[in-house]
Design a protein around this motif. Sequence first.
Motif, short mmCIF file in Angstrom:
data_model
loop_
_atom_site.label_atom_id
_atom_site.label_comp_id
_atom_site.label_asym_id
_atom_site.label_seq_id
_atom_site.Cartn_x
_atom_site.Cartn_y
_atom_site.Cartn_z
N SER A 1 -21.04 18.47 -3.26
CA SER A 1 -20.44 19.17 -2.37
C SER A 1 -19.60 18.03 -1.58
CB SER A 1 -21.35 20.07 -1.72
OG SER A 1 -20.21 20.57 -0.43
N LYS A 2 -18.56 18.12 -1.86
CA LYS A 2 -17.33 16.92 -1.82
C LYS A 2 -17.44 17.06 0.05
CE LYS A 2 -15.69 14.89 -5.54
NZ LYS A 2 -16.02 13.83 -5.85
N SER A 3 -17.21 18.34 0.02
CA SER A 3 -17.52 18.79 2.04
C SER A 3 -18.19 18.59 2.57
CB SER A 3 -16.88 20.68 1.62
OG SER A 3 -17.75 21.39 1.19
N VAL B 1 -6.26 16.06 -3.82
CA VAL B 1 -6.38 17.26 -3.48
C VAL B 1 -8.28 17.33 -4.59
CG1 VAL B 1 -6.19 19.89 -4.30
CG2 VAL B 1 -4.25 18.16 -3.58
N LYS B 2 -9.63 17.40 -3.69
CA LYS B 2 -10.52 17.47 -5.10
C LYS B 2 -11.43 18.77 -4.37
CE LYS B 2 -11.33 12.86 -3.20
NZ LYS B 2 -12.53 11.51 -2.27
N ALA B 3 -11.97 19.38 -5.66
CA ALA B 3 -12.36 19.73 -5.80
C ALA B 3 -13.79 20.07 -5.13
CB ALA B 3 -13.08 20.72 -7.60
N LEU C 1 -8.52 18.30 0.78
CA LEU C 1 -7.44 17.65 1.09
C LEU C 1 -7.81 16.03 1.71
CD1 LEU C 1 -4.78 20.23 2.22
CD2 LEU C 1 -5.43 19.37 -0.05
N GLU C 2 -7.11 15.62 1.22
CA GLU C 2 -7.67 14.00 1.82
C GLU C 2 -6.12 12.80 1.61
OE1 GLU C 2 -11.68 12.69 0.48
OE2 GLU C 2 -10.74 11.01 0.06
N GLU C 3 -6.16 12.25 2.62
CA GLU C 3 -5.23 10.80 2.43
C GLU C 3 -5.08 9.86 1.71
OE1 GLU C 3 -5.24 8.32 5.76
OE2 GLU C 3 -7.19 8.16 6.13
N CYS C 4 -4.18 9.53 1.17
CA CYS C 4 -4.51 8.68 -0.27
C CYS C 4 -4.86 7.36 0.23
CB CYS C 4 -3.10 8.57 -1.04
SG CYS C 4 -3.66 7.65 -2.52
N LEU C 5 -6.14 6.65 -0.17
CA LEU C 5 -6.12 5.53 0.69
C LEU C 5 -5.89 4.57 -0.69
CD1 LEU C 5 -9.92 5.53 1.74
CD2 LEU C 5 -8.10 5.78 2.55
N GLU C 6 -4.96 2.94 -0.14
CA GLU C 6 -5.04 1.88 -0.86
C GLU C 6 -5.97 1.04 -1.13
OE1 GLU C 6 -0.72 -0.06 -0.57
OE2 GLU C 6 -0.32 2.87 -0.86
N GLU D 1 -8.69 -2.32 -3.33
CA GLU D 1 -8.99 -2.46 -4.53
C GLU D 1 -10.90 -0.98 -3.97
OE1 GLU D 1 -9.62 -5.06 -7.28
OE2 GLU D 1 -7.63 -4.70 -7.06
N GLU D 2 -10.78 -0.98 -5.68
CA GLU D 2 -12.12 0.33 -5.71
C GLU D 2 -13.04 -1.16 -5.85
OE1 GLU D 2 -12.02 4.14 -7.38
OE2 GLU D 2 -9.67 4.16 -7.42
N LEU D 3 -14.37 -0.33 -5.51
CA LEU D 3 -15.66 -1.45 -5.65
C LEU D 3 -16.63 -0.16 -5.70
CD1 LEU D 3 -17.02 -3.94 -5.37
CD2 LEU D 3 -17.41 -3.72 -2.75
N TYR E 1 -13.79 0.61 -14.56
CA TYR E 1 -12.09 1.07 -14.55
C TYR E 1 -11.48 2.77 -15.31
CZ TYR E 1 -11.13 -4.21 -14.42
OH TYR E 1 -10.62 -5.13 -14.29
N LYS E 2 -11.28 3.04 -14.76
CA LYS E 2 -11.36 4.80 -15.06
C LYS E 2 -10.27 4.95 -15.58
CE LYS E 2 -13.53 6.40 -11.62
NZ LYS E 2 -14.11 5.86 -10.60
N ARG E 3 -8.65 4.35 -15.69
CA ARG E 3 -8.06 4.82 -16.10
C ARG E 3 -7.92 4.27 -17.80
NH1 ARG E 3 -2.83 6.40 -14.14
NH2 ARG E 3 -2.74 6.38 -12.05
N LEU F 1 -15.14 6.73 -0.68
CA LEU F 1 -14.13 7.99 -1.06
C LEU F 1 -15.09 8.72 -1.88
CD1 LEU F 1 -12.37 5.58 -4.12
CD2 LEU F 1 -11.59 6.95 -2.26
N GLU F 2 -16.18 8.60 -2.27
CA GLU F 2 -16.79 9.16 -2.53
C GLU F 2 -18.81 9.32 -2.82
OE1 GLU F 2 -16.99 10.34 -6.98
OE2 GLU F 2 -17.22 8.60 -7.76
N PHE F 3 -19.75 9.68 -2.94
CA PHE F 3 -20.85 9.05 -2.91
C PHE F 3 -21.17 9.77 -4.29
CE2 PHE F 3 -21.48 9.25 1.12
CZ PHE F 3 -21.46 8.03 1.60
#
Length: 427
Positions: free
Chosen positions: A102-104, A142-144, A184-189, A191-193, A213-215, A282-284
């Motif tokens: 649950s992201k919320s 936007v995250k489910a 809803l979240e602000e977009c962060l800029e 490097e991801e780790l 590498y997600k893309r 960003l997430e757990f």
Amino acid sequence: MKILVLGSGGREHTLVWKLRQSPRVFQVYCVPGNGGICAEAECLTGDLNNVDSLVAVASRIHPDLTVVGPEAPLALGVVDEFRRRGFRIFGPTAAGAQLESSKSFAKEFMQRHHIPTARYAICRSPQDLSDALPHFHPPIVVKADGLAAGKGVMICKTKEEAASAASDMLVGKILGGAGKKLVLEECLEGEELSFLVLSDGERVVPLVAAQDYKRVGDGDTGPNTGGMGAYSTDALVDAQMRDWLVTHIARPVIAGMKAEGAEYRGILYCGLMMTARGPMVLEFNCRFGDPETQPIVMRMDSDLLGVFIAAVEGRVSDGDFKWSGDPAVCVVIASGGYPGSYETGKKISGVREADSVEGVKVFHAGTALRDGEFYTAGGRVLGVTARGPDLETAVARAYEAAAKINFEGMHYRKDIAARALKTQPAT
Ligand code: AMP
């Protein structure tokens, strides 16, 4: 010891491969496994989305330890049920797994415990959405709320795009129950780790960091995937930053979960953005990442079984992990069309040749073994993983091995770890 691993991907193949190296392990079972796992462990049928089916397997084989790979059985409470029945199992309970399921919950938890994360709003209805949107500047994320197999996050360039993506989830129900609520979240800029820690519910020990590498395409182009590759080097995080991440993120999470009555034992994966304002969550994830597990475990010189047992028995300590300074890289080979629709059943050649390249291990993700031959059986098919004395060598070994593999329609990124090498993508 008899070990049961739950899962069927590259992560689980990596765990099986490493556990088999433990002198205390004499048998490894996997439910349901894949082609590569079946060549190294005994694969059994069972439904990862049905706890009763997993209990039935455990009651038959009596494992000394069960290790859970993916999030779905954790969110369904496999750990709670196995423990209730006296089976030793590695992973968090369903209450602990809410950090991922649950992201919320995760956002509110982070706010309660002052853990740095992006500004957010939780929306349960179109009214909540129209109240919240004016307070965000594009781009808007936007995250489910629920588990959506990597499809639940949209980065929207305008408010209109965000409104439409959000209402597709809330009203159009394109993600089913997972999108009933959204964040809803602000977009962060930055490097991801990927920063993973091991916890026994109290103590926290970090693993080496990784970047994934997600893309789907070179240069981070095209749609998001489950992960097209990853690498791990000591250069990703220095000792000072590692201590900061443990003190300000990992330890407060574990302490906060305990204080809230949901003691967290297992791997806690912190997906971070290293922003100009400092690291933000960003997430757990409540388990090992895929494909980060492949290079991380390749660098592990300690006994993985000992690490899991220490966590289950509540005696995790800094000495549990021994890491090689050698970097490691994983290049994912995917089916034609992935992450869109793809065909399966293509005969794969060259796996043994690739495996024989120095420092390389080919981990199977979506394969099936029939009459001694491997066939494709999923979107992400293989994770060609290499370790080397330096990053250049590890990357060169991974790509030398990947070039030996062949099946109809296969594709892979040519620029895994290229940012770190600061060189042009390999050809
Ligand atoms: P998540 O499942 O929350 O990690 O999101 C998947 C991916 O979406 C992340 O790995 C990021 O690349 C991207 N992402 C998620 N949240 C944000 C954010 N607040 N700002 C920028 N990118 C994000």
